[in-house]
Write an enzyme that holds these catalytic residues in place. Structure first.
Site, PDB file in Angstrom:
ATOM      1  N   HIS A  27     -69.467  41.244 -35.368  1.00 22.38           N
ATOM      2  CA  HIS A  27     -68.308  40.616 -36.022  1.00 22.38           C
ATOM      3  C   HIS A  27     -68.069  39.183 -35.535  1.00 22.38           C
ATOM      4  O   HIS A  27     -67.350  38.429 -36.174  1.00 22.38           O
ATOM      5  CB  HIS A  27     -67.052  41.483 -35.892  1.00 22.38           C
ATOM      6  CG  HIS A  27     -66.363  41.385 -34.569  1.00 22.38           C
ATOM      7  ND1 HIS A  27     -66.701  42.149 -33.488  1.00 22.38           N
ATOM      8  CD2 HIS A  27     -65.345  40.590 -34.146  1.00 22.38           C
ATOM      9  CE1 HIS A  27     -65.920  41.843 -32.469  1.00 22.38           C
ATOM     10  NE2 HIS A  27     -65.086  40.894 -32.838  1.00 22.38           N
ATOM     11  N   HIS A  41     -72.299  39.847 -28.800  1.00 28.40           N
ATOM     12  CA  HIS A  41     -71.418  38.699 -29.043  1.00 28.40           C
ATOM     13  C   HIS A  41     -71.808  37.454 -28.237  1.00 28.40           C
ATOM     14  O   HIS A  41     -71.910  36.359 -28.771  1.00 28.40           O
ATOM     15  CB  HIS A  41     -69.965  39.059 -28.728  1.00 28.40           C
ATOM     16  CG  HIS A  41     -69.483  40.289 -29.426  1.00 28.40           C
ATOM     17  ND1 HIS A  41     -69.901  40.656 -30.676  1.00 28.40           N
ATOM     18  CD2 HIS A  41     -68.600  41.253 -29.039  1.00 28.40           C
ATOM     19  CE1 HIS A  41     -69.292  41.779 -31.036  1.00 28.40           C
ATOM     20  NE2 HIS A  41     -68.506  42.162 -30.055  1.00 28.40           N
ATOM     21  N   LYS A 100     -62.249  42.132 -19.183  1.00 24.09           N
ATOM     22  CA  LYS A 100     -60.970  42.653 -19.673  1.00 24.09           C
ATOM     23  C   LYS A 100     -59.910  42.321 -18.627  1.00 24.09           C
ATOM     24  O   LYS A 100     -60.229  42.163 -17.444  1.00 24.09           O
ATOM     25  CB  LYS A 100     -61.040  44.165 -19.813  1.00 24.09           C
ATOM     26  CG  LYS A 100     -62.150  44.645 -20.749  1.00 24.09           C
ATOM     27  CD  LYS A 100     -61.606  44.964 -22.109  1.00 24.09           C
ATOM     28  CE  LYS A 100     -62.664  45.466 -23.056  1.00 24.09           C
ATOM     29  NZ  LYS A 100     -62.497  44.981 -24.418  1.00 24.09           N
TER      30      LYS A 100
HETATM   31  C1  BG6 Z   1     -65.769  44.436 -29.517  1.00 22.18           C
HETATM   32  C2  BG6 Z   1     -65.750  45.104 -28.170  1.00 22.18           C
HETATM   33  O1  BG6 Z   1     -67.062  44.434 -30.054  1.00 22.18           O
HETATM   34  O2  BG6 Z   1     -65.327  43.092 -29.363  1.00 22.18           O
HETATM   35  C3  BG6 Z   1     -64.359  45.061 -27.590  1.00 22.18           C
HETATM   36  O3  BG6 Z   1     -66.192  46.445 -28.299  1.00 22.18           O
HETATM   37  C4  BG6 Z   1     -63.844  43.647 -27.530  1.00 22.18           C
HETATM   38  O4  BG6 Z   1     -64.336  45.651 -26.285  1.00 22.18           O
HETATM   39  C5  BG6 Z   1     -64.004  42.973 -28.881  1.00 22.18           C
HETATM   40  O5  BG6 Z   1     -62.478  43.695 -27.169  1.00 22.18           O
HETATM   41  C6  BG6 Z   1     -63.695  41.495 -28.781  1.00 22.18           C
HETATM   42  O6  BG6 Z   1     -63.640  40.941 -30.065  1.00 22.18           O
HETATM   43  P1  BG6 Z   1     -62.728  39.686 -30.364  1.00 22.18           P
HETATM   44  O7  BG6 Z   1     -63.011  39.363 -31.801  1.00 22.18           O
HETATM   45  O8  BG6 Z   1     -61.316  40.114 -30.101  1.00 22.18           O
HETATM   46  O9  BG6 Z   1     -63.176  38.625 -29.415  1.00 22.18           O
END
Ligand code: BG6
Length: 506
Positions: free
Chosen positions: A195, A257, A357
């Site tokens: 995402h 990511h 986190k």
């Molecule tokens: C997800 C993780 O893929 O991405 C989560 O599983 C994380 O642990 C999240 O909080 C972070 O996404 P974003 O868009 O909030 O940076």
């Protein structure tokens, strides 16, 4: 963030039956349905779009649609609409018209007969199967879709499968999952989601890099000292303790990511902004990450875990006190890594990555640190050293880009200050509420795979983190940090031992 990547020219996506496996899960109500609502708001969905929830609980079509509507109206209101009006009843009604539900066990063949019947009744042969399920179902569902003939594409009728993360839990399982998918369909039918690629600020990295010739002139190891990539979160593991226990920060954030961000910064220019060219360059650069030996992997990684502390002013529990977490858990909630890219552009430039986190602020950013200018000419001035200067690409929040310049402080002596040239998205572009999934869903419906991971992208990512996973199996030290701090001291030492420091967060 807006969902306007191609909106000016974009046509509504073709009529399709979109099956949402895991229809009662969080992803569907929090992100996918709000994103579909926004696409509809922007005129990007065909009136013939059918949305079919698939899950094991019994619920009628009407109640399923109502449940989604209620959730979006209340919990997801900030992500949809146009600011003035969150959920427009007329727009929702148009979408809700096409919503239905299939109750079925993912492992039961008769469920797939029901899906075939839905396609037959839909008036179009196009279908997308979105696996918003727990990962253990990915291969099970895909095998059954294949066996039931649902993945066979006809003339002018596509069949596509969207696979969510986590895609495997190490190199071996990712390879096995790719093999399973590719047994029943071709790469062209597979949409592996990350995402982060739906975020405008992430897509902008390539656009800004490759449309401003200025950047290319210094984008290499002659001028760049090192690169920092940070994804700091203030949230803890919340309700996901059992998932997180077996996952940890490295698997959860890095091969997907953070490596997406690294690839956007470090890749060579693609020959075109098409799926093959872009994904080919990304696979190459991630494939060029040096595989560390066990000893180097331990020396170049830091694992951390939060203990009780604060989130803002609020006291919060430590990781080991969270629901579904073992009281003696050794899972990392923070990781910092140093990786090297062994190619001509980047040889000698460390990439420092960190994510955690319960850190002090939410901040996802890339900080590109430039080599200092020669000091000699400042020797006889007030300036005793030249501070490092950065280009910061702020992914979220406060989306934008900020460029440091050293400038003379007004006055009779030659002294300097670090000033910032800045671009904030909100000052230049109209930002409509969005989830970040709009572009990804639209691209899948229209057959554009550029923002999805190819099999080799995924496997190269896992190949680069596998040495850390292997090394940690033998010696998995975890450093403690208090909730509300920016990770353990050892995470800072990863840079200070190289004479560098993390750019401050926030
Ligand atoms: C997800 C993780 O893929 O991405 C989560 O599983 C994380 O642990 C999240 O909080 C972070 O996404 P974003 O868009 O909030 O940076």
């Amino acid at each position: 963030m807006t969902s306007s990547r191609k909106k000016s020219k974009a046509q509504p996506a073709p009529p399709t039956t979109l099956f949402l496996f895991g229809a009662h899960g969080d992803l569907v109500k929090r992100l996918l349905m709000p994103a579909l609502y926004n696409l509809n708001r922007d005129g990007l969905l065909d009136e013939g779009l059918k949305i079919v929830g698939v899950d094991h609980n019994a619920i009628s079509d009407v109640d399923f649609a109502k449940k989604l509507e209620d959730f979006i109206r209340t919990e997801a209101a900030g992500k949809v609409g146009n600011g003035a009006q969150a959920l427009d009843p007329a727009l929702w009604a148009k979408l809700a018209n096409g919503i239905s539900y299939v109750q079925g066990d993912f492992l039961d063949d008769s469920t797939y007969d029901a899906l075939a019947a839905k396609i037959a009744a839909s008036g179009t042969g196009n279908a997308v199967f979105y696996l918003a399920t727990a990962p253990r179902f990915f291969s099970e569902v895909v095998q059954r879709l294949g066996a039931s003939g649902l993945l066979v594409e006809g003339d002018n009728a596509f069949r596509r499968v969207v696979v969510e993360k986590p895609f495997g839990s190490d190199l071996h399982t990712a390879q096995a999952l790719n093999e399973c998918l590719l047994k029943v369909m071709s790469e062209k039918q597979i949409y592996r989601i990350d995402h982060y690629l739906g975020k405008e600020t992430v897509q902008n990295i390539l656009v800004s890099r490759f449309s401003n010739s200025l950047f290319e002139a210094f984008w290499n190891n002659h001028y760049i000292d090192h690169v920092q990539i940070t994804a700091a979160e203030t949230v803890g593991v919340e309700t996901r303790g059992s998932f997180y226990e077996n996952t940890g920060a490295l698997r959860d954030m890095v091969p997907n990511h953070l490596f997406q961000l690294l690839a956007m910064v470090a890749m060579e220019p693609p020959a075109a902004f098409g799926a093959d060219a872009v994904r080919g360059e990304k696979a190459k650069v991630v494939g060029a990450i040096r595989p560390w030996s066990t000893e180097d992997a331990l020396a170049n990684s830091v694992r951390g875990q939060y203990v009780a502390g604060k989130a803002g002013d609020k006291p919060v529990a430590g990781y080991r006190e969270e629901a579904n977490v073992a009281p003696d858990s050794n899972t990392e909630t923070y990781v910092a890594l140093k990786v090297m890219i062994d190619n001509w552009r980047w040889v000698g430039v460390p990439f420092y990555l960190r994510t955690g986190k319960r850190m002090s602020v939410r901040d996802t950013e890339i900080a590109i640190c430039f080599k200092p200018a020669p000091y000699a000419q400042f020797r006889d001035t007030e300036v005793d050293h030249l501070q490092p200067t950065y280009l910061r690409i702020q992914i979220q929040p406060n989306e934008g880009m900020w460029f440091d310049l050293l400038a003379k402080k007004p006055g009779p002596t030659l002294d300097m200050a670090n000033i910032e040239l800045g671009f904030a998205y909100k000052n230049f572009f109209e930002m409509q509420p969005s989830t970040g999934y709009e572009t990804l869903i639209y691209d899948c419906l229209t057959g554009d795979q550029t923002l999805f991971q190819r099999a080799d992208n995924i496997e190269n990512g896992w190949r680069a983190v596998q040495p850390f996973l292997d090394a940690w199996k033998e010696k998995a030290k975890v450093h403690i940090y208090r909730a509300g701090e920016d990770g353990p001291a050892a995470g800072d030492e990863l840079l200070t031992r190289d004479g560098r420091e993390w750019h401050s967060l926030g």
